[in-house]
Design a protein around this motif. Structure first.
Motif, PDB file in Angstrom:
ATOM      1  N   THR B 116      -3.299   5.152  23.625  1.00  0.00           N
ATOM      2  CA  THR B 116      -2.465   4.542  22.577  1.00  0.00           C
ATOM      3  C   THR B 116      -2.975   3.150  22.205  1.00  0.00           C
ATOM      4  OG1 THR B 116      -0.627   5.701  23.616  1.00  0.00           O
ATOM      5  CG2 THR B 116      -0.087   4.111  21.884  1.00  0.00           C
ATOM      6  N   TYR B 117      -3.284   2.300  23.222  1.00  0.00           N
ATOM      7  CA  TYR B 117      -3.691   0.941  22.832  1.00  0.00           C
ATOM      8  C   TYR B 117      -5.115   0.897  22.299  1.00  0.00           C
ATOM      9  CZ  TYR B 117      -5.101   0.224  27.856  1.00  0.00           C
ATOM     10  OH  TYR B 117      -5.627   0.314  29.105  1.00  0.00           O
ATOM     11  N   HIS B 118      -5.932   1.911  22.639  1.00  0.00           N
ATOM     12  CA  HIS B 118      -7.241   1.989  21.974  1.00  0.00           C
ATOM     13  C   HIS B 118      -7.067   2.396  20.511  1.00  0.00           C
ATOM     14  CE1 HIS B 118      -9.786   2.398  25.881  1.00  0.00           C
ATOM     15  NE2 HIS B 118      -9.498   1.156  25.586  1.00  0.00           N
ATOM     16  N   ALA B 119      -6.226   3.426  20.285  1.00  0.00           N
ATOM     17  CA  ALA B 119      -6.008   3.891  18.908  1.00  0.00           C
ATOM     18  C   ALA B 119      -5.344   2.805  18.067  1.00  0.00           C
ATOM     19  CB  ALA B 119      -5.143   5.151  18.924  1.00  0.00           C
ATOM     20  N   SER B 120      -4.321   2.117  18.627  1.00  0.00           N
ATOM     21  CA  SER B 120      -3.628   1.079  17.850  1.00  0.00           C
ATOM     22  C   SER B 120      -4.589  -0.071  17.552  1.00  0.00           C
ATOM     23  CB  SER B 120      -2.378   0.597  18.584  1.00  0.00           C
ATOM     24  OG  SER B 120      -2.708  -0.055  19.782  1.00  0.00           O
ATOM     25  N   GLY B 121      -5.511  -0.341  18.474  1.00  0.00           N
ATOM     26  CA  GLY B 121      -6.486  -1.401  18.240  1.00  0.00           C
ATOM     27  C   GLY B 121      -7.372  -1.108  17.040  1.00  0.00           C
ATOM     28  N   TRP B 122      -7.923   0.112  17.002  1.00  0.00           N
ATOM     29  CA  TRP B 122      -8.791   0.473  15.870  1.00  0.00           C
ATOM     30  C   TRP B 122      -7.992   0.592  14.580  1.00  0.00           C
ATOM     31  CZ3 TRP B 122     -13.599  -0.602  15.961  1.00  0.00           C
ATOM     32  CH2 TRP B 122     -14.307  -0.579  17.165  1.00  0.00           C
ATOM     33  N   THR B 123      -6.703   0.996  14.690  1.00  0.00           N
ATOM     34  CA  THR B 123      -5.845   1.038  13.508  1.00  0.00           C
ATOM     35  C   THR B 123      -5.664  -0.360  12.921  1.00  0.00           C
ATOM     36  OG1 THR B 123      -4.653   2.878  14.538  1.00  0.00           O
ATOM     37  CG2 THR B 123      -3.599   1.835  12.635  1.00  0.00           C
ATOM     38  N   VAL B 124      -5.496  -1.345  13.825  1.00  0.00           N
ATOM     39  CA  VAL B 124      -5.351  -2.738  13.383  1.00  0.00           C
ATOM     40  C   VAL B 124      -6.606  -3.191  12.630  1.00  0.00           C
ATOM     41  CG1 VAL B 124      -5.382  -5.105  14.288  1.00  0.00           C
ATOM     42  CG2 VAL B 124      -3.618  -3.511  15.032  1.00  0.00           C
ATOM     43  N   VAL B 125      -7.789  -2.864  13.167  1.00  0.00           N
ATOM     44  CA  VAL B 125      -9.041  -3.256  12.516  1.00  0.00           C
ATOM     45  C   VAL B 125      -9.120  -2.639  11.116  1.00  0.00           C
ATOM     46  CG1 VAL B 125     -11.551  -3.061  12.617  1.00  0.00           C
ATOM     47  CG2 VAL B 125     -10.260  -3.540  14.700  1.00  0.00           C
ATOM     48  N   ALA B 126      -8.800  -1.330  11.030  1.00  0.00           N
ATOM     49  CA  ALA B 126      -8.869  -0.640   9.736  1.00  0.00           C
ATOM     50  C   ALA B 126      -7.840  -1.218   8.764  1.00  0.00           C
ATOM     51  CB  ALA B 126      -8.619   0.855   9.938  1.00  0.00           C
ATOM     52  N   ALA B 127      -6.605  -1.452   9.248  1.00  0.00           N
ATOM     53  CA  ALA B 127      -5.544  -1.967   8.378  1.00  0.00           C
ATOM     54  C   ALA B 127      -5.903  -3.349   7.851  1.00  0.00           C
ATOM     55  CB  ALA B 127      -4.224  -2.018   9.142  1.00  0.00           C
ATOM     56  N   ALA B 128      -6.437  -4.197   8.728  1.00  0.00           N
ATOM     57  CA  ALA B 128      -6.787  -5.557   8.313  1.00  0.00           C
ATOM     58  C   ALA B 128      -7.882  -5.531   7.249  1.00  0.00           C
ATOM     59  CB  ALA B 128      -7.234  -6.373   9.525  1.00  0.00           C
ATOM     60  N   ALA B 129      -8.902  -4.699   7.460  1.00  0.00           N
ATOM     61  CA  ALA B 129     -10.000  -4.609   6.495  1.00  0.00           C
ATOM     62  C   ALA B 129      -9.497  -4.069   5.155  1.00  0.00           C
ATOM     63  CB  ALA B 129     -11.103  -3.706   7.048  1.00  0.00           C
ATOM     64  N   LEU B 130      -8.687  -3.018   5.236  1.00  0.00           N
ATOM     65  CA  LEU B 130      -8.165  -2.385   4.026  1.00  0.00           C
ATOM     66  C   LEU B 130      -7.286  -3.355   3.224  1.00  0.00           C
ATOM     67  CD1 LEU B 130      -8.464   0.665   3.121  1.00  0.00           C
ATOM     68  CD2 LEU B 130      -6.060   0.895   3.755  1.00  0.00           C
ATOM     69  N   LEU B 131      -6.359  -4.025   3.908  1.00  0.00           N
ATOM     70  CA  LEU B 131      -5.439  -4.954   3.236  1.00  0.00           C
ATOM     71  C   LEU B 131      -6.195  -6.121   2.614  1.00  0.00           C
ATOM     72  CD1 LEU B 131      -2.474  -5.054   5.802  1.00  0.00           C
ATOM     73  CD2 LEU B 131      -2.363  -4.248   3.431  1.00  0.00           C
ATOM     74  N   THR B 132      -7.220  -6.629   3.327  1.00  0.00           N
ATOM     75  CA  THR B 132      -8.000  -7.746   2.796  1.00  0.00           C
ATOM     76  C   THR B 132      -8.705  -7.343   1.498  1.00  0.00           C
ATOM     77  OG1 THR B 132      -8.375  -8.509   5.060  1.00  0.00           O
ATOM     78  CG2 THR B 132      -9.794  -9.443   3.350  1.00  0.00           C
ATOM     79  N   VAL B 133      -9.374  -6.196   1.544  1.00  0.00           N
ATOM     80  CA  VAL B 133     -10.091  -5.715   0.353  1.00  0.00           C
ATOM     81  C   VAL B 133      -9.098  -5.448  -0.776  1.00  0.00           C
ATOM     82  CG1 VAL B 133     -11.474  -3.812  -0.564  1.00  0.00           C
ATOM     83  CG2 VAL B 133     -12.032  -4.795   1.661  1.00  0.00           C
ATOM     84  N   LEU B 134      -7.978  -4.786  -0.443  1.00  0.00           N
ATOM     85  CA  LEU B 134      -6.965  -4.442  -1.439  1.00  0.00           C
ATOM     86  C   LEU B 134      -6.437  -5.689  -2.156  1.00  0.00           C
ATOM     87  CD1 LEU B 134      -5.350  -1.880  -2.399  1.00  0.00           C
ATOM     88  CD2 LEU B 134      -3.530  -2.661  -0.884  1.00  0.00           C
ATOM     89  N   LEU B 135      -6.090  -6.725  -1.364  1.00  0.00           N
ATOM     90  CA  LEU B 135      -5.547  -7.954  -1.953  1.00  0.00           C
ATOM     91  C   LEU B 135      -6.570  -8.598  -2.881  1.00  0.00           C
ATOM     92  CD1 LEU B 135      -3.598  -9.676   0.969  1.00  0.00           C
ATOM     93  CD2 LEU B 135      -2.676  -8.652  -1.109  1.00  0.00           C
ATOM     94  N   TRP B 136      -7.860  -8.595  -2.489  1.00  0.00           N
ATOM     95  CA  TRP B 136      -8.874  -9.246  -3.316  1.00  0.00           C
ATOM     96  C   TRP B 136      -9.197  -8.428  -4.552  1.00  0.00           C
ATOM     97  CZ3 TRP B 136     -11.468 -13.938  -3.444  1.00  0.00           C
ATOM     98  CH2 TRP B 136     -10.936 -14.870  -2.551  1.00  0.00           C
ATOM     99  N   VAL B 137      -9.152  -7.101  -4.435  1.00  0.00           N
ATOM    100  CA  VAL B 137      -9.379  -6.266  -5.621  1.00  0.00           C
ATOM    101  C   VAL B 137      -8.257  -6.493  -6.636  1.00  0.00           C
ATOM    102  CG1 VAL B 137      -9.373  -3.884  -6.441  1.00  0.00           C
ATOM    103  CG2 VAL B 137     -10.783  -4.514  -4.479  1.00  0.00           C
ATOM    104  N   ILE B 138      -7.007  -6.480  -6.137  1.00  0.00           N
ATOM    105  CA  ILE B 138      -5.869  -6.721  -7.039  1.00  0.00           C
ATOM    106  C   ILE B 138      -5.954  -8.118  -7.632  1.00  0.00           C
ATOM    107  CG2 ILE B 138      -3.350  -6.975  -7.158  1.00  0.00           C
ATOM    108  CD1 ILE B 138      -3.140  -4.866  -4.967  1.00  0.00           C
ATOM    109  N   GLY B 139      -6.224  -9.090  -6.782  1.00  0.00           N
ATOM    110  CA  GLY B 139      -6.281 -10.475  -7.235  1.00  0.00           C
ATOM    111  C   GLY B 139      -7.346 -10.709  -8.287  1.00  0.00           C
ATOM    112  N   LEU B 140      -8.539 -10.184  -8.053  1.00  0.00           N
ATOM    113  CA  LEU B 140      -9.635 -10.400  -8.991  1.00  0.00           C
ATOM    114  C   LEU B 140      -9.455  -9.567 -10.261  1.00  0.00           C
ATOM    115  CD1 LEU B 140     -12.688 -10.594  -6.549  1.00  0.00           C
ATOM    116  CD2 LEU B 140     -11.604 -12.465  -7.806  1.00  0.00           C
ATOM    117  N   ALA B 141      -8.870  -8.359 -10.116  1.00  0.00           N
ATOM    118  CA  ALA B 141      -8.670  -7.502 -11.279  1.00  0.00           C
ATOM    119  C   ALA B 141      -7.626  -8.098 -12.217  1.00  0.00           C
ATOM    120  CB  ALA B 141      -8.246  -6.104 -10.834  1.00  0.00           C
ATOM    121  N   LEU B 142      -6.573  -8.706 -11.617  1.00  0.00           N
ATOM    122  CA  LEU B 142      -5.527  -9.312 -12.445  1.00  0.00           C
ATOM    123  C   LEU B 142      -5.999 -10.619 -13.058  1.00  0.00           C
ATOM    124  CD1 LEU B 142      -2.212  -8.788 -10.437  1.00  0.00           C
ATOM    125  CD2 LEU B 142      -3.029  -7.561 -12.446  1.00  0.00           C
ATOM    126  N   GLY B 143      -6.904 -11.303 -12.344  1.00  0.00           N
ATOM    127  CA  GLY B 143      -7.357 -12.611 -12.829  1.00  0.00           C
ATOM    128  C   GLY B 143      -8.163 -12.435 -14.087  1.00  0.00           C
TER     129      GLY B 143
END
Lengths: 132, 143
Positions: B116-143
């Protein structure tokens, strides 16, 4: 009784110096978690608000920040954020800065710097709120 | 010192005197694992975000200070250096936020089994990367 006649499991010296935990030992631990939980919705709200106001000019942004509920949420964010940050940095300093004088000095400098930053941010939000 | 390995035994007693004795294993002994690396990154991202509060305070104070002061902050944030800092702070916030949820779940007593803590760890890495890219795509697209 050897312990100065008191029925507690703590020495008199320990009580005078306020050492040891009298059910308050977990206060910082709890504070870190409570502020973390508060920051979950507050930071989501803040990041989405910033994204929604991309390209807004100074007047538009100031109007947004000055609206009563936005100002309240900004103040809540600042309180939770700076409390969370101070507790977090305190643990880091306590872990890595050795020697009582250096540790105390670093802790006080950190708290003083955060207090000033925090007050400046609070004052700015209040000014925006009362200007509107 | 008779042996180079004694360099790893140099410690201090509790009253500060130098002493040679076996020390408990430290970071360089262990192979990096998702658990330890994320734990170190949680602290690191927290410290980095702490420096980000300086920008947050500057931004709020400038906003309260009027159009001229606010334009200066926006100019800085629009420069390549400002954008780089903003990107690094976005990534740090998304990671600290995601991994913080993991910590809160642990504090509630859940997720302590090894898979569980191995899976949750990799989930955190994926979520952080995804959210970062998502926020910047939205931010730059709206700008």
């Amino acid at each position: 009784m050897a312990n100065g006649g008191n029925m507690m499991m703590r020495s008199t010296l320990g009580r005078v110096r306020a050492l040891g935990a009298a059910r308050h030992g977990l206060a910082d631990w709890w504070g870190q978690r409570v502020t973390a939980a508060a920051l979950v919705p507050l930071s989501v709200w803040f990041v989405i608000s910033l994204l929604a106001h991309r390209g807004a000019d100074a007047a538009g942004m100031a109007r947004w920040a000055g609206r009563p509920w936005n100002a309240v949420l900004l103040l809540a964010l600042l309180i939770a954020l700076f409390q969370h940050l101070a507790l977090g940095l305190q643990v880091v300093i306590e872990d890595y800065v050795h020697g009582e004088a250096a540790k105390l000095g670093t802790l006080l400098a950190m708290k003083a710097a955060l207090a000033l930053l925090w007050l400046a941010a609070i004052l700015a939000v209040l000014k925006l709120a009362f200007a509107g | 010192m008779r042996d180079v390995r004694e360099a790893l035994m140099a410690g201090r007693t509790s009253d500060g005197k130098p002493v040679l004795r076996p020390l408990s294993p430290h970071l360089q002994v262990y192979r990096p694992q998702i658990t330890s690396v994320l734990s170190i990154m949680h602290r690191g991202s927290g410290i980095w975000l702490g420096f980000g509060t300086i920008l947050l305070v500057w931004w709020l104070v400038a906003l309260a200070g009027g159009a001229g002061a606010f334009a200066a902050v926006q100019r800085f944030l629009g420069s390549w250096f400002g954008m780089l800092l903003l990107f690094l702070w976005t990534a740090a916030l998304m990671f600290h936020f995601s991994n913080g949820m993991r910590h809160l779940a642990w504090d509630a007593g859940a997720g302590f089994e090894k898979p569980t803590y191995h899976a949750s760890g990799w989930t955190v890495v994926a979520a952080a990367a995804l959210l970062t890219v998502l926020l910047w795509v939205i931010g730059l697209a709206l700008g």
